[in-house]
Design a protein around this motif. Structure first.
Motif, PDB file in Angstrom:
ATOM      1  N   LEU A  55       0.828  -1.202   0.000  1.00 19.51           N
ATOM      2  CA  LEU A  55       0.000   0.000   0.000  1.00 19.51           C
ATOM      3  C   LEU A  55       0.864   1.253   0.000  1.00 19.51           C
ATOM      4  O   LEU A  55       2.033   1.219   0.394  1.00 19.51           O
ATOM      5  CB  LEU A  55      -0.904   0.018   1.233  1.00 19.51           C
ATOM      6  N   GLN A  56       0.289   2.349  -0.426  1.00 20.17           N
ATOM      7  CA  GLN A  56       0.972   3.638  -0.378  1.00 20.17           C
ATOM      8  C   GLN A  56       0.881   4.214   1.027  1.00 20.17           C
ATOM      9  O   GLN A  56      -0.206   4.314   1.592  1.00 20.17           O
ATOM     10  CB  GLN A  56       0.345   4.601  -1.371  1.00 20.17           C
ATOM     11  N   LEU A  57       2.030   4.588   1.572  1.00 21.60           N
ATOM     12  CA  LEU A  57       2.076   5.264   2.870  1.00 21.60           C
ATOM     13  C   LEU A  57       2.293   6.752   2.641  1.00 21.60           C
ATOM     14  O   LEU A  57       3.251   7.144   1.971  1.00 21.60           O
ATOM     15  CB  LEU A  57       3.202   4.701   3.735  1.00 21.60           C
ATOM     16  N   VAL A  58       1.423   7.562   3.213  1.00 30.31           N
ATOM     17  CA  VAL A  58       1.563   9.017   3.136  1.00 30.31           C
ATOM     18  C   VAL A  58       1.648   9.551   4.560  1.00 30.31           C
ATOM     19  O   VAL A  58       0.784   9.244   5.395  1.00 30.31           O
ATOM     20  CB  VAL A  58       0.366   9.678   2.411  1.00 30.31           C
ATOM     21  N   THR A  59       2.667  10.342   4.837  1.00 30.81           N
ATOM     22  CA  THR A  59       2.815  10.915   6.169  1.00 30.81           C
ATOM     23  C   THR A  59       3.508  12.270   6.073  1.00 30.81           C
ATOM     24  O   THR A  59       3.771  12.776   4.979  1.00 30.81           O
ATOM     25  CB  THR A  59       3.589   9.948   7.097  1.00 30.81           C
ATOM     26  N   VAL A  60       3.772  12.863   7.218  1.00 27.96           N
ATOM     27  CA  VAL A  60       4.369  14.190   7.263  1.00 27.96           C
ATOM     28  C   VAL A  60       5.378  14.223   8.396  1.00 27.96           C
ATOM     29  O   VAL A  60       5.192  13.569   9.424  1.00 27.96           O
ATOM     30  CB  VAL A  60       3.279  15.278   7.458  1.00 27.96           C
ATOM     31  N   GLY A  61       6.448  14.953   8.207  1.00 28.12           N
ATOM     32  CA  GLY A  61       7.459  15.095   9.251  1.00 28.12           C
ATOM     33  C   GLY A  61       7.060  16.159  10.249  1.00 28.12           C
ATOM     34  O   GLY A  61       7.708  17.213  10.366  1.00 28.12           O
ATOM     35  N   ALA A  62       5.980  15.909  10.978  1.00 31.97           N
ATOM     36  CA  ALA A  62       5.477  16.856  11.973  1.00 31.97           C
ATOM     37  C   ALA A  62       4.663  16.093  13.005  1.00 31.97           C
ATOM     38  O   ALA A  62       4.218  14.969  12.753  1.00 31.97           O
ATOM     39  CB  ALA A  62       4.624  17.946  11.323  1.00 31.97           C
ATOM     40  N   HIS A  63       4.471  16.712  14.175  1.00 38.94           N
ATOM     41  CA  HIS A  63       3.682  16.060  15.220  1.00 38.94           C
ATOM     42  C   HIS A  63       2.614  17.027  15.720  1.00 38.94           C
ATOM     43  O   HIS A  63       2.804  18.248  15.750  1.00 38.94           O
ATOM     44  CB  HIS A  63       4.562  15.573  16.370  1.00 38.94           C
ATOM     45  N   TYR A  64       1.482  16.448  16.141  1.00 35.59           N
ATOM     46  CA  TYR A  64       0.282  17.224  16.435  1.00 35.59           C
ATOM     47  C   TYR A  64      -0.355  16.754  17.737  1.00 35.59           C
ATOM     48  O   TYR A  64      -0.115  15.640  18.212  1.00 35.59           O
ATOM     49  CB  TYR A  64      -0.747  17.065  15.301  1.00 35.59           C
ATOM     50  N   ASP A  65      -1.227  17.595  18.274  1.00 34.94           N
ATOM     51  CA  ASP A  65      -2.024  17.217  19.428  1.00 34.94           C
ATOM     52  C   ASP A  65      -3.204  16.355  18.987  1.00 34.94           C
ATOM     53  O   ASP A  65      -3.623  16.396  17.827  1.00 34.94           O
ATOM     54  CB  ASP A  65      -2.550  18.473  20.137  1.00 34.94           C
ATOM     55  N   VAL A  66      -3.758  15.604  19.945  1.00 33.92           N
ATOM     56  CA  VAL A  66      -4.893  14.734  19.646  1.00 33.92           C
ATOM     57  C   VAL A  66      -6.052  15.515  19.022  1.00 33.92           C
ATOM     58  O   VAL A  66      -6.690  15.048  18.062  1.00 33.92           O
ATOM     59  CB  VAL A  66      -5.376  14.018  20.924  1.00 33.92           C
ATOM     60  N   VAL A  67      -6.350  16.707  19.555  1.00 34.57           N
ATOM     61  CA  VAL A  67      -7.517  17.441  19.055  1.00 34.57           C
ATOM     62  C   VAL A  67      -7.349  17.871  17.604  1.00 34.57           C
ATOM     63  O   VAL A  67      -8.336  18.129  16.915  1.00 34.57           O
ATOM     64  CB  VAL A  67      -7.835  18.675  19.937  1.00 34.57           C
ATOM     65  N   GLU A  68      -6.117  17.942  17.108  1.00 38.06           N
ATOM     66  CA  GLU A  68      -5.902  18.310  15.719  1.00 38.06           C
ATOM     67  C   GLU A  68      -6.209  17.160  14.766  1.00 38.06           C
ATOM     68  O   GLU A  68      -6.494  17.385  13.587  1.00 38.06           O
ATOM     69  CB  GLU A  68      -4.467  18.794  15.519  1.00 38.06           C
ATOM     70  N   LEU A  69      -6.143  15.921  15.261  1.00 42.74           N
ATOM     71  CA  LEU A  69      -6.469  14.755  14.436  1.00 42.74           C
ATOM     72  C   LEU A  69      -7.929  14.368  14.550  1.00 42.74           C
ATOM     73  O   LEU A  69      -8.560  14.003  13.554  1.00 42.74           O
ATOM     74  CB  LEU A  69      -5.585  13.558  14.829  1.00 42.74           C
ATOM     75  N   LEU A  70      -8.465  14.429  15.767  1.00 42.88           N
ATOM     76  CA  LEU A  70      -9.842  13.986  15.987  1.00 42.88           C
ATOM     77  C   LEU A  70     -10.806  15.141  15.756  1.00 42.88           C
ATOM     78  O   LEU A  70     -11.291  15.784  16.681  1.00 42.88           O
ATOM     79  CB  LEU A  70      -9.997  13.418  17.404  1.00 42.88           C
ATOM     80  N   ARG A  71     -11.079  15.387  14.484  1.00 41.20           N
ATOM     81  CA  ARG A  71     -11.992  16.449  14.071  1.00 41.20           C
ATOM     82  C   ARG A  71     -12.907  15.932  12.972  1.00 41.20           C
ATOM     83  O   ARG A  71     -12.549  14.987  12.258  1.00 41.20           O
ATOM     84  CB  ARG A  71     -11.208  17.672  13.580  1.00 41.20           C
ATOM     85  N   PRO A  72     -14.089  16.536  12.824  1.00 36.33           N
ATOM     86  CA  PRO A  72     -15.011  16.080  11.777  1.00 36.33           C
ATOM     87  C   PRO A  72     -14.352  16.064  10.401  1.00 36.33           C
ATOM     88  O   PRO A  72     -13.723  17.038   9.986  1.00 36.33           O
ATOM     89  CB  PRO A  72     -16.142  17.118  11.836  1.00 36.33           C
ATOM     90  N   GLY A  73     -14.498  14.935   9.710  1.00 39.59           N
ATOM     91  CA  GLY A  73     -13.915  14.808   8.388  1.00 39.59           C
ATOM     92  C   GLY A  73     -12.445  14.480   8.376  1.00 39.59           C
ATOM     93  O   GLY A  73     -11.835  14.389   7.307  1.00 39.59           O
TER      94      GLY A  73
END
Length: 296
Positions: A55-73
């Motif tokens: 499979l294709q893996l797509v990621t970013v060289g950055a880190h985020y808080d939980v609330v930035e990931l768990l959002r509508p859409g």
């Protein structure tokens, strides 16, 4: 995953649990650093399910808080998917990692500074490709990652050194795992009554959910926003303390303090909803009787 993100097949994150008092020297890596971390992540994920390497893996060289990931859409994951769609070539088995150029990440991938400094930082990833392969890998990850998803030692060390963090544990989670973990944390923090509203906003953005529980503020999630009833002191009494019409002066002082605590709870709910990307509207209700109609 669901109708909120039909074009995304498998969404997850590398979760970095930090030592107390840890601050990040860097919240974004350059292209070389992002690529090196992505290669380690791809190696780890293939170890959990061999077909993940197809499979294709797509990621970013950055880190985020939980609330930035768990959002509508799932906006961060959607942004990764949309940026990757512009890359030429066959998607099968390739690794795409987005890094910073002159200190700036592409698109809408810049971490929000107001949520920096938390004890859990997340590096999001998207796995996509052949639908049948992605389905099998997704089933395996949903079943197994929570139990055995520890990142390799080399991956954890690379993330620690690249970001300048003190990482105590590094593990992989699907977004469903992450949501389940946050539901438990919010329960321990006394925020369990609000979780069904947040869950509806994230998993079924077009759904409807009411919070009308005991002493809690009234919240109605509808039309992709949360509407919170804003009562006058008298309307609040009518709803929450109808027996107080003939209270003494001392009891009135107690009720005033209770109303202040109620308003603080409203502000807490509002801040949490907005942190998760849910728009909030306060609706003025002059009486308890019209609150339900006005929030509808």
């Amino acid at each position: 995953m669901n109708d909120a993100a039909p074009d995304l097949q498998l969404l997850g994150a590398l979760a970095l649990e930090l030592a107390p008092g840890t601050g990040a020297a860097r919240d974004a890596l350059d292209q070389d650093g992002a690529g090196a971390l992505a290669a380690r992540m791809a190696h780890d994920l293939a170890g959990f399910a061999a077909e993940a390497s197809a499979l294709q893996l797509v990621t970013v060289g950055a880190h985020y808080d939980v609330v930035e990931l768990l959002r509508p859409g799932w906006p961060l994951h959607r942004e990764l998917d949309q940026l990757a769609a512009r890359a030429p070539g066959d998607a099968g088995g390739r690794i795409i990692a987005f890094g910073a150029h002159d200190g700036t990440l592409p698109g809408a991938l810049t971490p929000q500074t107001e949520y920096a400094g938390g004890p859990l930082r997340l590096v999001p990833f998207v796995l996509g490709g052949d639908a049948e392969v992605a389905s099998r890998v997704g089933d395996a990850f949903e079943r197994d990652l929570m139990e055995r998803g520890m990142a390799g030692a080399a991956t954890a060390l690379l993330a620690q050194e690249a970001f300048g963090l003190r990482v105590e544990h590094a593990r992989y989670l699907t977004l469903h795992d992450l949501a389940a973990m946050m539901a438990l944390q919010y329960e321990h923090a006394g925020l369990a009554p609000l979780w069904p509203v947040l869950e509806a906003a994230m998993l079924e953005p077009d759904a409807e959910e009411w919070l009308e529980q005991g002493p809690e503020p009234i919240v109605h999630y509808t039309d992709r926003e949360a509407r919170i009833a804003l009562f006058t002191p008298q309307a609040w009494r009518e709803r929450y303390h109808p027996e107080s019409a003939h209270d003494s002066v001392r009891d009135c002082a107690r009720l005033e303090r209770a109303f202040e605590m109620y308003q603080a709870r409203q502000r807490q709910f509002s801040a949490l909803l907005m942190a998760h990307g849910v728009p909030v509207t306060f609706v003025h209700c002059d009486t308890d009787m019209d609150s339900h109609a006005q929030l509808a």
